[in-house]
Write an enzyme that holds these catalytic residues in place. Structure first.
Site, PDB file in Angstrom:
ATOM      1  N   ASP A  90       1.074  -1.198   0.249  1.00  0.00           N
ATOM      2  CA  ASP A  90      -0.066   0.098  -0.001  1.00  0.00           C
ATOM      3  C   ASP A  90       1.171   1.048  -0.539  1.00  0.00           C
ATOM      4  O   ASP A  90       2.134   1.214  -0.278  1.00  0.00           O
ATOM      5  CB  ASP A  90      -1.145   0.380   0.798  1.00  0.00           C
ATOM      6  CG  ASP A  90       0.430   0.213   2.618  1.00  0.00           C
ATOM      7  OD1 ASP A  90       1.234   0.345   2.512  1.00  0.00           O
ATOM      8  OD2 ASP A  90      -0.909   0.446   3.354  1.00  0.00           O
ATOM      9  N   ASP A  94       1.087   4.703   2.289  1.00  0.00           N
ATOM     10  CA  ASP A  94       1.196   5.481   3.860  1.00  0.00           C
ATOM     11  C   ASP A  94       1.594   6.939   3.555  1.00  0.00           C
ATOM     12  O   ASP A  94       2.570   7.386   3.529  1.00  0.00           O
ATOM     13  CB  ASP A  94       1.930   4.643   4.527  1.00  0.00           C
ATOM     14  CG  ASP A  94       1.747   2.669   4.774  1.00  0.00           C
ATOM     15  OD1 ASP A  94       0.481   2.750   5.390  1.00  0.00           O
ATOM     16  OD2 ASP A  94       2.273   2.196   3.949  1.00  0.00           O
ATOM     17  N   ASP A 153      -2.921   4.263   2.529  1.00  0.00           N
ATOM     18  CA  ASP A 153      -3.773   5.176   4.230  1.00  0.00           C
ATOM     19  C   ASP A 153      -3.348   5.883   4.949  1.00  0.00           C
ATOM     20  O   ASP A 153      -1.855   6.899   3.905  1.00  0.00           O
ATOM     21  CB  ASP A 153      -2.709   3.699   5.150  1.00  0.00           C
ATOM     22  CG  ASP A 153      -3.339   2.608   4.948  1.00  0.00           C
ATOM     23  OD1 ASP A 153      -4.143   2.498   5.219  1.00  0.00           O
ATOM     24  OD2 ASP A 153      -2.993   1.728   5.474  1.00  0.00           O
TER      25      ASP A 153
HETATM   26  N1  CTP Z   1       1.250   1.396  11.343  1.00  0.00           N
HETATM   27  C1  CTP Z   1      -0.202   1.235  12.556  1.00  0.00           C
HETATM   28  N2  CTP Z   1      -1.523   1.164  13.008  1.00  0.00           N
HETATM   29  C2  CTP Z   1      -2.054   0.052  12.023  1.00  0.00           C
HETATM   30  C3  CTP Z   1      -1.369   0.214  10.387  1.00  0.00           C
HETATM   31  C4  CTP Z   1       0.421   0.759   9.968  1.00  0.00           C
HETATM   32  O1  CTP Z   1       1.058   2.142  13.576  1.00  0.00           O
HETATM   33  N3  CTP Z   1      -3.655   0.051  12.069  1.00  0.00           N
HETATM   34  C5  CTP Z   1       2.283   1.487  11.403  1.00  0.00           C
HETATM   35  C6  CTP Z   1       2.676   0.004  11.433  1.00  0.00           C
HETATM   36  O2  CTP Z   1       3.555  -0.100  12.627  1.00  0.00           O
HETATM   37  C7  CTP Z   1       3.838   0.877  10.285  1.00  0.00           C
HETATM   38  C8  CTP Z   1       3.194   1.652   8.845  1.00  0.00           C
HETATM   39  O3  CTP Z   1       2.438   1.652   9.918  1.00  0.00           O
HETATM   40  O4  CTP Z   1       5.281   0.754  10.959  1.00  0.00           O
HETATM   41  C9  CTP Z   1       3.290   1.220   7.897  1.00  0.00           C
HETATM   42  O5  CTP Z   1       2.346  -0.056   7.804  1.00  0.00           O
HETATM   43  P1  CTP Z   1       2.265  -1.072   6.488  1.00  0.00           P
HETATM   44  O6  CTP Z   1       1.730  -0.544   5.532  1.00  0.00           O
HETATM   45  O7  CTP Z   1       1.467  -2.084   7.170  1.00  0.00           O
HETATM   46  O8  CTP Z   1       3.503  -1.491   6.129  1.00  0.00           O
HETATM   47  P2  CTP Z   1       4.940  -1.365   5.573  1.00  0.00           P
HETATM   48  O9  CTP Z   1       5.752  -1.800   6.797  1.00  0.00           O
HETATM   49  O10 CTP Z   1       4.610   0.185   4.465  1.00  0.00           O
HETATM   50  O11 CTP Z   1       5.170  -2.085   4.391  1.00  0.00           O
HETATM   51  P3  CTP Z   1       3.983  -2.448   2.993  1.00  0.00           P
HETATM   52  O12 CTP Z   1       5.208  -1.697   1.889  1.00  0.00           O
HETATM   53  O13 CTP Z   1       3.994  -3.932   3.010  1.00  0.00           O
HETATM   54  O14 CTP Z   1       2.947  -1.987   2.895  1.00  0.00           O
HETATM   55 MN    MN Z   2       2.647   0.638   3.671  1.00  0.00          MN
HETATM   56 MN    MN Z   3      -0.663   0.958   5.670  1.00  0.00          MN
END
Ligand code: CTP
Ligand code: MN
Ligand code: MN
Length: 498
Positions: A325, A327, A420
Site C-alpha cells: 500500500d 502510507d 492509508d
Molecule cells: N501502522 C500503525 N497502525 C496501523 C497500521 C499500520 O501504526 N493500524 C504502522 C505500522 O506500524 C507500520 C506502518 O504503519 O510501521 C506501515 O504499515 P504497513 O503499511 O502495514 O507496512 P509497510 O511497512 O509500509 O509495508 P508495505 O510496504 O507492505 O506496505
Molecule cells: Mn505500507
Molecule cells: Mn499501511
C-alpha cells in the site's frame, strides 16, 4: 501539549554537492572523520570540492575512494562494515590521506598505487565470532539489501505461518531471528558463526542448519506447499480479512476469494471491496505509483488546507521499491488547524472520482480517560483513513515501450491501490513519523527497548517517563524536543541513512 519547534523534519539534512561542480564523475570520495576530527574533514572536503572532486558527506554504495588519516586498514574496514552491514573489502579503495593530498596537488585524481592503499588483514572471518550484535532490532542497522536473504526468507515464511495460527509470540521470535541475520555484514557459511548471536532460538537454528547443509529446508518447503498455508495466505490477502475470519473460513472448507462469492458468504463493506479488487490489491505497488498518488494527495490537501504538509510513510519511506500500500502522514504547522481535516480531503477526492473505498476513523487521542497514556491495543488514535484509490493509468504507468502491463483490468484505464492516510497534530508529528515509518518489527522493538531499558513509554503520539507515573499527562517540553530528535536519529541510524 506544547507544540514542537516549528521546523520541517526531513530525513537527511546534509547539503549535497551539485553534480555539475564535479569534474571527475567516476571518482566519489568519502573522507573518514575518525581520528581526523570534524574541522579538518570539513577543510579537506571544501578543498577537494573547490578542485572539482565529488566528495560525499555520507558513506554509501556509490563511494569509490575512502580516505582516512592515522587509521589502519582494519580499523577503516571495521568502521565501514558497521555503517553498511556489508563486506566492503573488494568494492572500493581504502586509502591513506597521501592519495588525497597528491591528488589535490595534481588537481586531478592520481592513480591509486600500492603505497596509497591501507593494508587490510586477509583473515576476514576472524571477526565473525566477535561481532557485537545488539539484542534489540532498533539498536542495529538493518539494510533492505543484505547478505542472507536465502535464510531470512525461510524464517519470515515461518513467522507468517505462525501468525496464521495466531501465535504472535512464535511469529515475532522468527522475525527477530531473521532481523539478526539481516544485520550481519557477511553471508553466513557455518553454524559456528552464529554462536554469539542473540535471538536465534532452537527452531530457527535448525532451519538455518538445514539450509546451510542442503540448500533448502524441508520443513519450510512443505509448509509453503501446504493447503492450509496457501489458503490462509489467499484469504488473509483479502483487504479487511484478519486471521480469525480466514481461519474460520478455512475450517468451513473455503480456500480462496472465489469460494466466498460461490458460497455467498456474508461480507462487510471492506471485505466486499477486498474481494472485488483482490487481484489488483495483491499486485505490488511501485514507488512510481506511490509518487503519483503522493502528487494527488498533496494537491487535495493543499486545496482544502493551504500550508498543510504531507509525508510519505511506511515501506516507501524506508527505501523499498515495492509495497502493499502507500502510507501518508499529514499535518499543519499551526496546531489545531489539522482537526477534522480528513473528511475534507475525502470529499475532495470523492468529487474527483478518485476513491473506490474509504473508511475514516476520527482522532480519539484525547477522548478516553486514560489518554494520553499508552493505547490499550497499541493502535494509535490519530484521525485516519484506510482507502482504495482509483489510480488513472497515465502514459507514465505504462511500460517504456508504451504497452500497458497485462493484468485483469487491461481494458480499464485505472488500477486499484490501497492507501492509508493519517493526520497528526504538529506537536506529535515526529512520533507519528517514527510510528508510521515501520517496519513493524522495528516499531515493536523500539517500544520494547524504551520500556525495558529506558523505563519510558513510547507510542505514535508521545514518549513518557514511566517512572513519573503521576506526571503521565504532562511531558516536559524539552523532553519532547530532545526525544523527537533522538528518536528520528535512532531511526535514521537503523535505516543506514547516517
Ligand atoms: N501502522 C500503525 N497502525 C496501523 C497500521 C499500520 O501504526 N493500524 C504502522 C505500522 O506500524 C507500520 C506502518 O504503519 O510501521 C506501515 O504499515 P504497513 O503499511 O502495514 O507496512 P509497510 O511497512 O509500509 O509495508 P508495505 O510496504 O507492505 O506496505
Ligand atoms: Mn505500507
Ligand atoms: Mn499501511
Amino acid at each position: 501539549m506544547i507544540p514542537l519547534k516549528r521546523r520541517k523534519v526531513t530525513l537527511s539534512e546534509t547539503v549535497e554537492q551539485p553534480k555539475q561542480t564535479c569534474k571527475f564523475p567516476h571518482v566519489c570520495v568519502f573522507i573518514l572523520e575518525r581520528k581526523m576530527g570534524s574541522s579538518r574533514r570539513a577543510f579537506l572536503t571544501r578543498l577537494g570540492r573547490s578542485k572539482g572532486f565529488l566528495i560525499t558527506d555520507t558513506y554509501s554504495l556509490s563511494v569509490t575512494h575512502v580516505v582516512s588519516e592515522n587509521n589502519s586498514g582494519d580499523e577503516v574496514q571495521t568502521w565501514l562494515e558497521h555503517q553498511t552491514a556489508r563486506d566492503v573489502s573488494s568494492s572500493e579503495h581504502l586509502l591513506d590521506i597521501t592519495w588525497f593530498t597528491e591528488s589535490m596537488e595534481a588537481r586531478q585524481p592520481v592513480p591509486v598505487e600500492d603505497r596509497h592503499r591501507l593494508k587490510v588483514s586477509t583473515k576476514q572471518n576472524v571477526n565473525v565470532n566477535t561481532i557485537q550484535m545488539k539484542s534489540y532490532a532498533c539498536q542495529r542497522r538493518t539494510p533492505l539489501k543484505h547478505h542472507n536473504s536465502h535464510l531470512t526468507d525461510a524464517l519470515e515464511l515461518l513467522a507468517e505461518n505462525a501468525g496464521y495460527s495466531e501465535n504472535e509470540g512464535r511469529s515475532v521470535a522468527f522475525r527477530r531471528a531473521a532481523s539478526v541475520l539481516k544485520a550481519l555484514p557477511h553471508r553466513v557459511q557455518t553454524m559456528d558463526e552464529l554462536k554469539c548471536l542473540p535471538c536465534l532460538g532452537d527452531h530457527s537454528q535448525r532451519v538455518i542448519k538445514e539450509i546451510l547443509e542442503d540448500g533448502t529446508s524441508r520443513e519450510v518447503e512443505s509448509m509453503r506447499q501446504s493447503e492450509q498455508f496457501q489458503a490462509m495466505k489467499a484469504l488473509t490477502g483479502i483487504f479487511g480479512v484478519g486471521v480469525r475470519t480466514a481461519d474460520r473460513w478455512f475450517r468451513e472448507g473455503l480456500r480462496c476469494p472465489s469460494d466466498l462469492i460461490r458460497t455467498g458468504q456474508q461480507l462487510n463493506r471492506e471485505q466486499q471491496a477486498g474481494v472485488q479488487y483482490y487481484d489488483e490489491l495483491n499486485k505490488p505497488v511501485t514507488k512510481h505509483e506511490a509518487d503519483l498518488i503522493g502528487h494527488i494527495v498533496k494537491e487535495g490537501v493543499g486545496a482544502v488546507l493551504p500550508g498543510a504538509e504531507i509525508q510519505l510513510m511506511g515501506g516507501f519511506r524506508r527505501g523499498k521499491e515495492l509495497g502493499h500500500d502507500v502510507d501518508f502522514l499529514i499535518t499543519h504547522p499551526e496546531e489545531g488547524k489539522e482537526e477534522e481535516l480528513m473528511p475534507k480531503i475525502i470529499s475532495w477526492l470523492e468529487e474527483r472520482d478518485l476513491l473506490l473505498y474509504q473508511k475514516t476513523t476520527r482522532n480519539s487521542y484525547l477522548e478516553k480517560k486514560d489518554a494520553p497514556g499508552r493505547p490499550p491495543n497499541n493502535m494509535d488514535r490519530f484521525e485516519r483513513c484506510f482507502s482504495i484509490f482509483k489510480l488513472q493509468r497515465h502514459a507514465e504507468t505504462t511500460g517504456s515501450d508504451g504497452v500497458k502491463p497485462s493484468d485483469q483490468s487491461e481494458a480499464s484505464n485505472w488500477r486499484a491501490v490501497r492507501v492509508d492516510l493519517v493526520v497528526s497534530p504538529y506537536s506529535q508529528f515526529a512520533f507519528a513519523t517514527l510510528g508510521w515509518t515501520g517496519s513493524k518489527l522495528f516499531e515493536r522493538e523500539l517500544r520494547r527497548w524504551a520500556g525495558q531499558e529506558k523505563h519510558m513509554s513510547l507510542s505514535s503520539h508521545a514518549l513518557y517517563d514511566s517512572v513519573q507515573v503521576s506526571n503521565r499527562n504532562t511531558q516536559h517540553p524539552l523532553l519532547i524536543l530532545y526525544n523527537c530528535t533522538f528518536m528520528l536519529f535512532i531511526h535514521e541510524k537503523h535505516l543506514g541513512l547516517i
